[in-house]
Design a protein around this motif. Structure first.
Motif, PDB file in Angstrom:
ATOM      1  N   UNK A  11      49.041  33.461  32.432  1.00 28.98           N
ATOM      2  CA  UNK A  11      49.850  34.316  31.763  1.00 28.98           C
ATOM      3  C   UNK A  11      49.395  35.853  31.935  1.00 28.98           C
ATOM      4  N   UNK A  12      49.803  36.433  33.013  1.00 28.66           N
ATOM      5  CA  UNK A  12      49.326  37.819  32.970  1.00 28.66           C
ATOM      6  C   UNK A  12      50.258  38.721  32.039  1.00 28.66           C
ATOM      7  N   UNK A  13      51.172  38.014  31.440  1.00 28.42           N
ATOM      8  CA  UNK A  13      51.718  38.991  30.422  1.00 28.42           C
ATOM      9  C   UNK A  13      50.783  39.071  29.294  1.00 28.42           C
ATOM     10  N   UNK A  14      50.077  38.388  28.722  1.00 26.66           N
ATOM     11  CA  UNK A  14      49.130  38.548  27.824  1.00 26.66           C
ATOM     12  C   UNK A  14      47.859  39.415  28.385  1.00 26.66           C
ATOM     13  N   UNK A  15      47.227  39.160  29.266  1.00 24.06           N
ATOM     14  CA  UNK A  15      46.019  39.847  29.440  1.00 24.06           C
ATOM     15  C   UNK A  15      46.012  41.208  30.161  1.00 24.06           C
ATOM     16  N   UNK A  16      45.146  42.192  29.628  1.00 24.25           N
ATOM     17  CA  UNK A  16      45.256  43.209  30.428  1.00 24.25           C
ATOM     18  C   UNK A  16      43.773  43.708  31.209  1.00 24.25           C
ATOM     19  N   UNK A  17      42.852  42.750  30.854  1.00 23.09           N
ATOM     20  CA  UNK A  17      41.606  42.856  31.794  1.00 23.09           C
ATOM     21  C   UNK A  17      40.562  41.631  31.594  1.00 23.09           C
ATOM     22  N   UNK A  18      39.802  41.263  32.487  1.00 17.72           N
ATOM     23  CA  UNK A  18      38.988  39.940  32.491  1.00 17.72           C
ATOM     24  C   UNK A  18      37.459  40.230  32.588  1.00 17.72           C
ATOM     25  N   UNK A  19      36.612  39.679  31.749  1.00 17.21           N
ATOM     26  CA  UNK A  19      35.336  39.704  31.973  1.00 17.21           C
ATOM     27  C   UNK A  19      34.852  38.328  32.406  1.00 17.21           C
ATOM     28  N   UNK A  20      34.452  37.781  33.434  1.00 24.43           N
ATOM     29  CA  UNK A  20      34.127  36.332  33.942  1.00 24.43           C
ATOM     30  C   UNK A  20      32.655  36.391  33.963  1.00 24.43           C
ATOM     31  N   UNK A  21      32.022  35.464  33.319  1.00 31.60           N
ATOM     32  CA  UNK A  21      30.603  35.243  33.525  1.00 31.60           C
ATOM     33  C   UNK A  21      30.168  33.925  34.117  1.00 31.60           C
ATOM     34  N   UNK A  22      29.550  33.963  35.116  1.00 34.78           N
ATOM     35  CA  UNK A  22      29.105  32.717  35.746  1.00 34.78           C
ATOM     36  C   UNK A  22      30.322  31.742  36.021  1.00 34.78           C
ATOM     37  N   UNK A  23      31.378  32.172  36.655  1.00 39.37           N
ATOM     38  CA  UNK A  23      32.559  31.175  36.664  1.00 39.37           C
ATOM     39  C   UNK A  23      32.495  29.905  37.386  1.00 39.37           C
ATOM     40  N   UNK A  24      33.024  28.888  36.985  1.00 36.27           N
ATOM     41  CA  UNK A  24      33.184  27.567  37.630  1.00 36.27           C
ATOM     42  C   UNK A  24      34.180  27.440  38.750  1.00 36.27           C
ATOM     43  N   UNK A  25      34.420  26.632  39.430  1.00 37.12           N
ATOM     44  CA  UNK A  25      35.231  26.674  40.155  1.00 37.12           C
ATOM     45  C   UNK A  25      36.724  26.665  39.829  1.00 37.12           C
TER      46      UNK A  25
END
Length: 287
Positions: A150-164
């Motif tokens: 849903x890129x229509x919602x999100x302006x930026x991401x901070x991903x911490x220790x992501x799972x696969x």
């Protein structure tokens, strides 16, 4: 003297005032409904202290890890880590924060889309041009999955220790570049599996023409308090200042000032490595 005493007594409230918490507890029969008939999810919505002073607020979607999932939908588990934990401890930020609880891993994009459309956006002052995603562990992957789906919602991401990510999601990472959604990856230096995912996903985003960075702390799989209390930095900006740079349209909101909880956490120093921007922490600030 009485006036001085009043100010001294009032000071802690001014420094560590609590954001307003709205509780959706499925176990108590007050959860957030989704499409499946009769299905409810627990959720928490945190509102800025001066919520009524603006017509709309930038909003953060928080994706929890597996440890905060609950098959019995226990609301208290949702508040045990990451951003909700630190808000409960006194962190105050000028954002609406939405945390939805999954039963087994982390909320799926379709669930979050449903809750946003039917519960959050209609009932809260959400600035739909400034919605951000962050999460830890399973939620680190979940925050990426949400931006991909849903890129229509999100302006930026901070991903911490992501799972696969799922293979189809890895294949779709260039979507983030196409929609100009920057991603800051945060990881522990002793947590090699997720760190490898950070490198792989960051390379894919950069190769597609997008923006992606990696910072590290000298920890294992968490703790994540340095990130969520604003001590971790990317180019001198904490997570909240990082988010404030991006939007579907220019923001009229000033760069955020956060009120941290009283605990001190590691500070960050940075080192550039190869073509990826990977930063290592060299020092720990003593309490």
């Amino acid at each position: 003297m009485k006036r001085l005493l009043f100010l001294l007594l009032a000071l802690p409230a001014l420094c560590f005032a609590q954001m307003k918490e709205v509780k959706y507890d499925a176990s108590a029969g007050s959860g957030v409904k989704i499409d499946a008939p009769g299905h409810k999810l627990s959720a928490a919505v945190f509102l800025p202290e001066d919520y009524d002073s603006r017509e709309s607020w930038p909003t953060i979607l928080f994706f929890h890890g597996k440890g905060e999932a609950s098959a019995s939908m226990q609301y208290s588990a949702l508040l045990g880590n990451g951003l909700p934990k630190n808000i409960k401890a006194g962190l105050s930020i000028p954002y609406i924060v939405v945390a939805i609880q999954d039963q087994y891993s982390t909320p799926k994009p379709a669930v979050v889309d449903n809750v946003l459309k039917n519960t959050i956006i209609p009932n809260y002052k959400v600035d739909t041009n400034h919605i951000y995603a962050t999460g830890l562990s399973f939620g680190g992957g979940g925050s990426l999955a949400m931006a991909i789906a849903h890129p229509e919602y999100i302006s930026a991401v901070v991903s911490a220790s992501p799972s696969a990510l799922q293979p189809f999601e890895v294949f779709a990472l260039p979507t983030l570049a196409e929609h100009k959604i920057p991603v800051w990856f945060w990881n522990g230096t002793q947590d090699q599996g997720p760190l490898n995912y950070c490198k792989q996903y960051s390379q894919a985003i950069i190769a597609a023409g997008g923006q992606s960075w990696i910072t590290t702390e000298p920890v294992g799989h968490g703790p994540w308090d340095a990130l969520y209390t604003g001590k971790s930095k990317l180019d001198g900006k904490d997570m909240y200042a990082f988010f404030s740079q991006y939007g579907k349209q220019p923001s009229a909101v000033d760069p955020p000032v956060i009120t941290p909880p009283s605990d001190t956490v590691p500070a960050v120093t940075r080192k550039l490595i190869a073509t990826l921007r990977i930063y290592d922490n060299g020092d720990i600030e003593k309490e």
